[in-house]
Scaffold this active site. Structure first.
Site, PDB file in Angstrom:
ATOM      1  N   ASN A 199      23.551  47.595  60.875  1.00 11.60           N
ATOM      2  CA  ASN A 199      22.944  46.425  60.265  1.00 11.60           C
ATOM      3  C   ASN A 199      21.500  46.731  59.890  1.00 11.60           C
ATOM      4  OD1 ASN A 199      20.794  44.530  61.672  1.00 11.60           O
ATOM      5  ND2 ASN A 199      21.944  45.543  63.320  1.00 11.60           N
ATOM      6  N   ALA A 200      21.092  46.083  58.823  1.00  6.89           N
ATOM      7  CA  ALA A 200      19.680  46.132  58.415  1.00  6.89           C
ATOM      8  C   ALA A 200      19.338  44.724  57.940  1.00  6.89           C
ATOM      9  CB  ALA A 200      19.475  47.154  57.311  1.00  6.89           C
ATOM     10  N   GLY A 253      16.905  42.908  58.921  1.00  4.86           N
ATOM     11  CA  GLY A 253      15.461  42.816  58.638  1.00  4.86           C
ATOM     12  C   GLY A 253      14.829  41.576  59.235  1.00  4.86           C
ATOM     13  N   CYS A 286      11.816  47.459  65.826  1.00  2.83           N
ATOM     14  CA  CYS A 286      12.735  47.021  64.798  1.00  2.83           C
ATOM     15  C   CYS A 286      12.859  48.121  63.787  1.00  2.83           C
ATOM     16  CB  CYS A 286      12.335  45.728  64.143  1.00  2.83           C
ATOM     17  SG  CYS A 286      13.767  45.262  63.173  1.00  2.83           S
ATOM     18  N   ASN A 310      17.981  48.743  72.059  1.00  7.84           N
ATOM     19  CA  ASN A 310      18.181  48.215  70.720  1.00  7.84           C
ATOM     20  C   ASN A 310      19.092  49.207  69.970  1.00  7.84           C
ATOM     21  OD1 ASN A 310      17.760  46.790  68.228  1.00  7.84           O
ATOM     22  ND2 ASN A 310      15.829  46.054  69.088  1.00  7.84           N
ATOM     23  N   GLY A 312      24.319  47.698  74.831  1.00  5.39           N
ATOM     24  CA  GLY A 312      24.816  48.795  73.996  1.00  5.39           C
ATOM     25  C   GLY A 312      26.298  49.030  74.160  1.00  5.39           C
ATOM     26  N   THR A 337      27.466  43.229  69.540  1.00  4.51           N
ATOM     27  CA  THR A 337      28.397  43.419  68.425  1.00  4.51           C
ATOM     28  C   THR A 337      29.820  42.952  68.751  1.00  4.51           C
ATOM     29  OG1 THR A 337      27.081  45.238  67.611  1.00  4.51           O
ATOM     30  CG2 THR A 337      29.382  45.205  66.908  1.00  4.51           C
TER      31      THR A 337
HETATM   32  C1  LIG Z   1      23.693  41.967  63.303  1.00  7.35           C
HETATM   33  C2  LIG Z   1      22.718  42.342  64.392  1.00  7.35           C
HETATM   34  C3  LIG Z   1      21.476  41.725  64.437  1.00  7.35           C
HETATM   35  C4  LIG Z   1      20.552  42.057  65.436  1.00  7.35           C
HETATM   36  N1  LIG Z   1      19.351  41.423  65.486  1.00  7.35           N
HETATM   37  C5  LIG Z   1      18.479  41.680  66.496  1.00  7.35           C
HETATM   38  C6  LIG Z   1      17.257  40.965  66.601  1.00  7.35           C
HETATM   39  O1  LIG Z   1      16.958  40.068  65.810  1.00  7.35           O
HETATM   40  N2  LIG Z   1      16.426  41.287  67.633  1.00  7.35           N
HETATM   41  C7  LIG Z   1      16.726  42.237  68.570  1.00  7.35           C
HETATM   42  O2  LIG Z   1      15.946  42.462  69.498  1.00  7.35           O
HETATM   43  N3  LIG Z   1      17.901  42.929  68.493  1.00  7.35           N
HETATM   44  C8  LIG Z   1      18.769  42.669  67.483  1.00  7.35           C
HETATM   45  N4  LIG Z   1      19.961  43.350  67.415  1.00  7.35           N
HETATM   46  C9  LIG Z   1      20.264  44.398  68.433  1.00  7.35           C
HETATM   47  C10 LIG Z   1      21.143  43.853  69.564  1.00  7.35           C
HETATM   48  O3  LIG Z   1      20.493  42.820  70.270  1.00  7.35           O
HETATM   49  C11 LIG Z   1      21.567  44.983  70.538  1.00  7.35           C
HETATM   50  O4  LIG Z   1      20.401  45.528  71.123  1.00  7.35           O
HETATM   51  C12 LIG Z   1      22.351  46.092  69.861  1.00  7.35           C
HETATM   52  O5  LIG Z   1      23.208  45.576  68.881  1.00  7.35           O
HETATM   53  C13 LIG Z   1      23.181  46.919  70.849  1.00  7.35           C
HETATM   54  O6  LIG Z   1      24.127  46.122  71.539  1.00  7.35           O
HETATM   55  P1  LIG Z   1      25.677  45.999  71.074  1.00  7.35           P
HETATM   56  O7  LIG Z   1      26.195  47.395  70.887  1.00  7.35           O
HETATM   57  O8  LIG Z   1      26.371  45.239  72.167  1.00  7.35           O
HETATM   58  O9  LIG Z   1      25.652  45.260  69.783  1.00  7.35           O
HETATM   59  C14 LIG Z   1      20.893  43.042  66.418  1.00  7.35           C
HETATM   60  C15 LIG Z   1      22.151  43.650  66.366  1.00  7.35           C
HETATM   61  C16 LIG Z   1      23.059  43.312  65.377  1.00  7.35           C
HETATM   62  C17 LIG Z   1      24.404  43.990  65.370  1.00  7.35           C
END
Ligand SMILES: Cc1cc2nc3c(=O)[nH]c(=O)nc-3n(C[C@H](O)[C@H](O)[C@H](O)COP(=O)(O)O)c2cc1C
Length: 303
Positions: free
Chosen positions: A70-71, A73, A131, A192, A243, A266
Site C-alpha cells: 500500500n501507498a 500516503g 511512513c 510498520n 506483522g 492486513t
Molecule cells: C492499507 C494500510 C494502511 C496503513 N496505514 C497505516 C497508518 O496510517 N499508520 C500506521 O502507523 N501504520 C499503517 N499501516 C501499517 C499497519 O498498521 C501494520 O504496521 C502493517 O500493515 C503490518 O501489519 P499486518 O501485516 O498485520 O498488516 C497500514 C497498513 C495497511 C495495509
C-alpha cells in the site's frame, strides 16, 4: 484460577492481547458489523495529522503473494474533524481507543500529542515514526538521535501512555528501539510495513502510482518475528508485535519471542471477523496448554 486474557503493558492495561493495526480497521465503525469489538483489547485508528491529508494518487494498493502493498500516503480527516466526529464514536465500542499520530515534522507531532492530551477517553497515543510512503517520512524512524529527540518532546507534551511504532526499514531496529526508550516511550510497537514494489511487466509499469509501497500481510510474519525478537531483547519496554498476524498461533509465537500483545492488520481485509475467531481460538489453545494468562508466555523462547 480461571483463564484471563487481561494483559498489562507498562501503564496500559488491555482486556485482551489483540489490537487492530493502524490503517487496517479505520476507526472501528466498519469492523463493528462483523464482531463485538470488545474482543480487541484496543482499536488503533488510522494515523491522524494536524491538517487533513488527501494521500497519494491511485492506484494505492496492490495484492501480492500472501500480502499486499500500500501507498495510501496517510489520508485522514485531520485533528479537528477527528476529535469532533470520529473520536466520540471510537470511544463507544466497549474497548479502548488508541490514537495513532503522524506529523510532517517535529512540531506537528508535538502539537498533536499536546492537543490529544486534553481529550477524554484515549487509552494511549501511538507515534507513527515511520511512513515509508510519504516524502521525508522516514527520518524519525531511521536516525536514532532524531527518534530520541522526537519521543522525548512528545513525552513532555502528554501524560498519556506513549507507544513508539518502529519501522523495519532500518539497519538496526535494536538501536532505534533503545533510542525510543531513552526518549521516554512507555511501549514499543513493531513493525510498520517493509518497503516493496510490484510491477506489471507487460505494461512496463509499477502497480502503484507511488512506484514503491509498504508490504504487509502473512508474507512478512517471519521478518516481523525477527524484528520483535530483537526489539524485545534490546529494550526493557513492553512490545506490541505487528506483522502478518492472522491466527491465535501467530499471536502466541510473537508472545513467546517477547511481545506482550499483538496487532492484526492486513488480515482484517481477508477476514473482517477474524478478531473474534482469533480470541476464541486463543482461549482454547491456552486452556489446552494449561496456561492461565497469555502473559505467562511472554519472552519464554528457549535460545
Ligand atoms: C492499507 C494500510 C494502511 C496503513 N496505514 C497505516 C497508518 O496510517 N499508520 C500506521 O502507523 N501504520 C499503517 N499501516 C501499517 C499497519 O498498521 C501494520 O504496521 C502493517 O500493515 C503490518 O501489519 P499486518 O501485516 O498485520 O498488516 C497500514 C497498513 C495497511 C495495509
Amino acid at each position: 484460577m480461571p483463564l484471563s486474557l487481561n494483559v498489562k503493558l507498562g501503564p496500559l492495561e488491555l482486556a485482551t492481547p489483540l489490537l487492530t493495526a493502524s490503517g487496517c480497521a479505520g476507526y472501528g465503525k466498519e469492523l463493528d458489523q462483523y464482531q463485538d469489538l470488545s474482543c480487541f483489547g484496543a482499536i488503533v485508528g488510522k494515523s491522524i495529522s494536524r491538517e487533513p491529508r488527501l494521500g497519494n494518487p491511485y492506484p494505492r494498493t496492490a495484492e501480492v503473494a500472501a500480502g499486499m502493498l500500500n501507498a495510501i500516503g496517510l489520508q485522514n480527516e485531520g485533528f479537528d474533524s477527528f476529535v469532533k466526529s470520529t473520536l466520540p464514536k471510537m470511544r463507544s465500542f466497549g474497548t479502548k481507543a488508541i490514537v495513532n499520530v503522524v506529523g510532517h515534522d517535529f512540531d506537528e507531532y508535538v502539537w498533536l500529542c499536546r492537543h490529544f492530551d486534553a481529550e477524554q477517553g484515549i487509552a494511549a497515543l501511538e507515534l507513527n515514526l515511520s511512513c515509508p510512503n510519504v516524502k521525508g517520512g522516514m527520518k524519525f524512524a531511521t536516525d536514532a538521535g532524531e527518534c530520541e529527540r522526537l519521543v522525548r518532546a512528545c513525552r513532555d507534551a502528554t501524560k498519556l501512555p506513549l507507544i513508539a511504532k518502529l519501522s523495519p526499514n532500518v539497519t538496526s531496529i535494536s538501536e532505534i528501539a533503545r533510542a525510543a526508550e531513552r526518549g521516554g516511550a512507555d511501549i514499543l510497537s513493531a513493525v510498520n510495513t517493509f518497503v516493496g514494489m510490484s510491477v506489471d511487466w507487460r505494461r512496463r509499469e509499477p502497480r502503484l502510482a507511488n512506484v514503491t509501497g509498504g508490504m504487509s500481510g502473512p508474507a512478512i510474519k517471519p521478518l516481523a518475528l525477527r524484528c520483535v525478537h530483537e526489539v524485545a531483547r534490546a529494550a526493557r519496554l513492553p512490545v506490541i508485535a505487528i506483522g502478518g498476524i492472522s491466527s491465535a498461533d501467530d499471536l502466541l509465537e510473537f508472545m513467546v519471542v517477547g511481545a506482550g500483545a499483538c496487532q492484526v492488520g492486513t488480515y482484517l481485509f481477508v477476514e473482517p471477523d477474524c478478531g473474534a475467531a482469533i480470541i476464541a481460538d486463543l482461549k482454547k489453545k491456552l486452556i489446552e496448554a494449561g496456561v492461565q494468562s497469555p502473559s505467562e508466555l511472554v519472552g519464554t523462547l528457549k535460545v
